[in-house]
Design a protein around this motif. Structure first.
Motif, PDB file in Angstrom:
ATOM      1  N   VAL A 142      -1.079  -4.170  -2.159  1.00 45.75           N
ATOM      2  CA  VAL A 142      -0.247  -3.447  -3.122  1.00 45.75           C
ATOM      3  C   VAL A 142       0.978  -2.957  -2.373  1.00 45.75           C
ATOM      4  O   VAL A 142       0.860  -2.290  -1.340  1.00 45.75           O
ATOM      5  N   ARG A 143       2.165  -3.318  -2.878  1.00 50.16           N
ATOM      6  CA  ARG A 143       3.428  -2.898  -2.262  1.00 50.16           C
ATOM      7  C   ARG A 143       4.000  -1.721  -3.036  1.00 50.16           C
ATOM      8  O   ARG A 143       4.104  -1.764  -4.251  1.00 50.16           O
ATOM      9  N   SER A 144       4.354  -0.676  -2.329  1.00 49.94           N
ATOM     10  CA  SER A 144       4.993   0.463  -2.985  1.00 49.94           C
ATOM     11  C   SER A 144       6.393   0.066  -3.444  1.00 49.94           C
ATOM     12  O   SER A 144       6.960  -0.918  -2.963  1.00 49.94           O
ATOM     13  N   ALA A 145       6.937   0.812  -4.377  1.00 50.89           N
ATOM     14  CA  ALA A 145       8.268   0.515  -4.905  1.00 50.89           C
ATOM     15  C   ALA A 145       9.300   0.610  -3.782  1.00 50.89           C
ATOM     16  O   ALA A 145       9.220   1.506  -2.934  1.00 50.89           O
ATOM     17  N   HIS A 146      10.255  -0.311  -3.785  1.00 47.86           N
ATOM     18  CA  HIS A 146      11.274  -0.311  -2.728  1.00 47.86           C
ATOM     19  C   HIS A 146      12.474  -1.165  -3.111  1.00 47.86           C
ATOM     20  O   HIS A 146      12.406  -1.977  -4.028  1.00 47.86           O
ATOM     21  N   GLU A 169       9.319   8.273  -1.142  1.00 48.69           N
ATOM     22  CA  GLU A 169       8.237   9.012  -0.493  1.00 48.69           C
ATOM     23  C   GLU A 169       7.165   9.494  -1.468  1.00 48.69           C
ATOM     24  O   GLU A 169       6.037   9.732  -1.068  1.00 48.69           O
ATOM     25  N   ASP A 170       7.498   9.589  -2.772  1.00 47.14           N
ATOM     26  CA  ASP A 170       6.501  10.052  -3.730  1.00 47.14           C
ATOM     27  C   ASP A 170       5.775   8.901  -4.438  1.00 47.14           C
ATOM     28  O   ASP A 170       4.993   9.133  -5.349  1.00 47.14           O
ATOM     29  N   ASP A 171       5.998   7.674  -3.993  1.00 50.67           N
ATOM     30  CA  ASP A 171       5.315   6.524  -4.591  1.00 50.67           C
ATOM     31  C   ASP A 171       3.811   6.646  -4.309  1.00 50.67           C
ATOM     32  O   ASP A 171       3.415   6.945  -3.182  1.00 50.67           O
ATOM     33  N   PRO A 172       2.950   6.400  -5.306  1.00 48.68           N
ATOM     34  CA  PRO A 172       1.508   6.567  -5.099  1.00 48.68           C
ATOM     35  C   PRO A 172       0.905   5.606  -4.068  1.00 48.68           C
ATOM     36  O   PRO A 172      -0.190   5.852  -3.573  1.00 48.68           O
ATOM     37  N   PHE A 173       1.621   4.526  -3.746  1.00 50.26           N
ATOM     38  CA  PHE A 173       1.069   3.539  -2.808  1.00 50.26           C
ATOM     39  C   PHE A 173       1.756   3.555  -1.446  1.00 50.26           C
ATOM     40  O   PHE A 173       1.466   2.716  -0.612  1.00 50.26           O
ATOM     41  N   ILE A 174       2.639   4.516  -1.198  1.00 49.28           N
ATOM     42  CA  ILE A 174       3.403   4.529   0.050  1.00 49.28           C
ATOM     43  C   ILE A 174       2.495   4.618   1.280  1.00 49.28           C
ATOM     44  O   ILE A 174       2.757   3.977   2.292  1.00 49.28           O
ATOM     45  N   GLY A 175       1.408   5.342   1.209  1.00 45.90           N
ATOM     46  CA  GLY A 175       0.516   5.477   2.358  1.00 45.90           C
ATOM     47  C   GLY A 175      -0.387   4.284   2.578  1.00 45.90           C
ATOM     48  O   GLY A 175      -1.025   4.159   3.620  1.00 45.90           O
ATOM     49  N   LYS A 176      -0.438   3.363   1.606  1.00 44.94           N
ATOM     50  CA  LYS A 176      -1.309   2.201   1.702  1.00 44.94           C
ATOM     51  C   LYS A 176      -0.540   0.909   1.941  1.00 44.94           C
ATOM     52  O   LYS A 176      -1.138  -0.144   2.120  1.00 44.94           O
ATOM     53  N   ASP A 177       0.799   0.984   1.899  1.00 40.71           N
ATOM     54  CA  ASP A 177       1.648  -0.206   2.047  1.00 40.71           C
ATOM     55  C   ASP A 177       1.812  -0.513   3.532  1.00 40.71           C
ATOM     56  O   ASP A 177       2.377   0.289   4.280  1.00 40.71           O
TER      57      ASP A 177
END
Length: 119
Positions: A86-90, A110-118
């Motif tokens: 899953v890619r965070s928005a960018h 920084e507030d994307d829900p997947f930022i820590g998993k990308d």
């Protein structure tokens, strides 16, 4: 990335879904000096997390002004799934100045829900 994107700083098209988003900033060199007339090539996913790989939707190139500033009118990209990842928005970005080398990078939220998993 697709070479030859049109030169424009407004990506929003009639009927396009998504949250309006204005991206502004400055391009600076390694000494902190502005880079006038830098070319920014930027592209991103749409509000459903999909890329237009056939045409030029949400893709374009634009230049900085004399103070290295730029402004892009677009929509906020959405996260997407690529295989098992899953890619965070960018935003994807390639930028170079008249006498500066090409820099390829991405800008994330920084507030994307997947930022820590990308990865």
């Amino acid at each position: 990335y697709k070479a030859g994107a049109p030169e424009r700083n407004v990506f929003v098209e009639s009927g396009m879904k998504g949250v309006p988003f204005v991206l502004t900033g400055r391009v600076l060199d390694v000494t902190g000096s502005p880079v006038p007339n830098a070319m920014i090539d930027l592209w991103h996913a749409d509000s459903a997390g999909e890329y237009d790989n056939q045409g030029w939707k949400l893709r374009g190139r634009f230049r900085t002004d004399g103070s290295g500033r730029y402004k892009l009118q677009t929509i906020q990209p959405k996260w997407y799934q690529a295989g098992n990842i899953v890619r965070s928005a960018h935003f994807h970005v390639k930028v170079s100045g008249p006498s500066n080398p090409l820099l390829t990078t991405a800008l994330y939220f920084e507030d994307d829900p997947f930022i820590g998993k990308d990865g």
